[in-house]
Write a protein that holds these residues in place. Structure first.
Motif, short mmCIF file in Angstrom:
data_model
loop_
_atom_site.label_atom_id
_atom_site.label_comp_id
_atom_site.label_asym_id
_atom_site.label_seq_id
_atom_site.Cartn_x
_atom_site.Cartn_y
_atom_site.Cartn_z
N ARG A 186 -62.71 -35.40 -3.74
CA ARG A 186 -61.41 -35.50 -4.41
C ARG A 186 -61.12 -34.25 -5.22
NH1 ARG A 186 -64.73 -38.98 -6.92
NH2 ARG A 186 -63.90 -40.66 -5.66
N ILE A 187 -59.82 -34.02 -5.37
CA ILE A 187 -59.31 -33.00 -6.28
C ILE A 187 -58.45 -33.75 -7.29
CG2 ILE A 187 -57.92 -30.92 -6.54
CD1 ILE A 187 -58.52 -30.33 -3.57
N VAL A 188 -58.72 -33.55 -8.56
CA VAL A 188 -58.04 -34.28 -9.63
C VAL A 188 -57.13 -33.33 -10.38
CG1 VAL A 188 -58.39 -35.61 -11.76
CG2 VAL A 188 -60.04 -35.80 -9.87
N VAL A 189 -55.94 -33.82 -10.74
CA VAL A 189 -55.04 -33.07 -11.59
C VAL A 189 -54.44 -34.04 -12.60
CG1 VAL A 189 -53.03 -33.33 -10.06
CG2 VAL A 189 -53.11 -31.44 -11.67
N VAL A 190 -54.32 -33.59 -13.85
CA VAL A 190 -53.61 -34.36 -14.86
C VAL A 190 -52.19 -33.81 -14.89
CG1 VAL A 190 -53.43 -34.94 -17.30
CG2 VAL A 190 -55.69 -34.80 -16.21
N ALA A 191 -51.23 -34.63 -14.47
CA ALA A 191 -49.84 -34.18 -14.37
C ALA A 191 -48.98 -34.90 -15.39
CB ALA A 191 -49.32 -34.45 -12.96
N TYR A 192 -48.10 -34.15 -16.00
CA TYR A 192 -47.10 -34.76 -16.86
C TYR A 192 -46.03 -35.41 -15.98
CZ TYR A 192 -49.36 -32.26 -20.62
OH TYR A 192 -50.30 -31.83 -21.51
N ASP A 193 -45.31 -36.38 -16.54
CA ASP A 193 -44.32 -37.12 -15.76
C ASP A 193 -43.35 -36.20 -15.03
OD1 ASP A 193 -45.50 -39.49 -16.52
OD2 ASP A 193 -44.04 -39.93 -18.10
N ALA A 194 -42.91 -35.14 -15.68
CA ALA A 194 -41.95 -34.22 -15.07
C ALA A 194 -42.55 -33.47 -13.88
CB ALA A 194 -41.45 -33.22 -16.11
N GLU A 195 -43.86 -33.46 -13.75
CA GLU A 195 -44.53 -32.73 -12.67
C GLU A 195 -44.93 -33.62 -11.50
OE1 GLU A 195 -46.80 -29.71 -15.78
OE2 GLU A 195 -47.83 -31.46 -15.01
N LEU A 196 -44.78 -34.93 -11.65
CA LEU A 196 -45.29 -35.86 -10.63
C LEU A 196 -44.72 -35.58 -9.24
CD1 LEU A 196 -45.42 -39.25 -12.54
CD2 LEU A 196 -47.33 -37.77 -11.92
N SER B 258 -55.01 -43.45 -16.73
CA SER B 258 -54.11 -42.68 -17.58
C SER B 258 -54.87 -41.50 -18.14
CB SER B 258 -53.60 -43.53 -18.75
OG SER B 258 -52.80 -44.58 -18.28
N ALA B 259 -54.18 -40.38 -18.26
CA ALA B 259 -54.80 -39.21 -18.88
C ALA B 259 -54.93 -39.45 -20.38
CB ALA B 259 -53.95 -37.99 -18.63
N MET B 260 -56.02 -38.97 -20.95
CA MET B 260 -56.24 -39.07 -22.39
C MET B 260 -56.68 -37.71 -22.89
SD MET B 260 -58.13 -42.77 -22.45
CE MET B 260 -58.08 -42.94 -24.22
N PHE B 261 -56.27 -37.35 -24.12
CA PHE B 261 -56.53 -36.02 -24.65
C PHE B 261 -57.01 -36.09 -26.08
CE2 PHE B 261 -52.94 -35.79 -21.73
CZ PHE B 261 -53.29 -34.76 -20.89
#
Length: 136
Positions: free
Chosen positions: A102-112, A127-130
């Motif tokens: 797998r390749i994982v990316v954390v995307a913001y809603d505008a980038e989906l 969900s992404a957590m920071f």
């Protein structure tokens, strides 16, 4: 006049090149160009896009060496967006990691939509957590 975009597999950038690109997309990390220079050297995978000698895009990924890769940065200068540069950078990472699970990316809603266009699927159960301000 813009030249043909060229792509490089390099980890070496000047502070100015990185600062200009990161600040062009209003990323706060652009205020720390010395750290960005070191970060680029430490990433496992870095592909960059160039218009002549101007850095106009980049993608950076980390991996565990066999199963999972994480896209950490993908940015394209606003003057060069919607020209296929981001998609080409993602394709280079996908090719590089073709044997990974797998390749994982954390995307913001505008980038989906962009990432879906590139073949990524949104997880329904994650969900992404920071933690971004460790020293406050």
């Amino acid at each position: 006049m813009r030249q043909k975009i060229t792509y490089k597999n390099t980890h070496h950038f000047s502070k100015k090149e990185l600062q200009e690109l990161f600040l062009s997309v209003e990323w706060s990390s652009g205020h720390f160009p010395e750290k960005l220079v070191i970060a680029m050297k430490n990433f496992e995978t870095v592909y960059s896009a160039w218009d002549g000698d101007q850095l106009v895009g980049m993608i950076c990924a980390m991996d565990d060496g066999i199963m999972t890769a994480y896209v950490h940065y993908l940015l394209v200068h606003p003057d060069y967006q919607l020209k296929g540069i981001g998609k080409e950078l993602v394709e280079r990472v996908k090719t590089h990691y073709k044997d990974y699970l797998r390749i994982v990316v954390v995307a913001y809603d505008a980038e989906l939509k962009f990432y879906e266009y590139c073949g990524f699927e949104k997880a329904d159960d994650a969900s992404a957590m920071f933690i971004t301000e460790l020293w406050t």
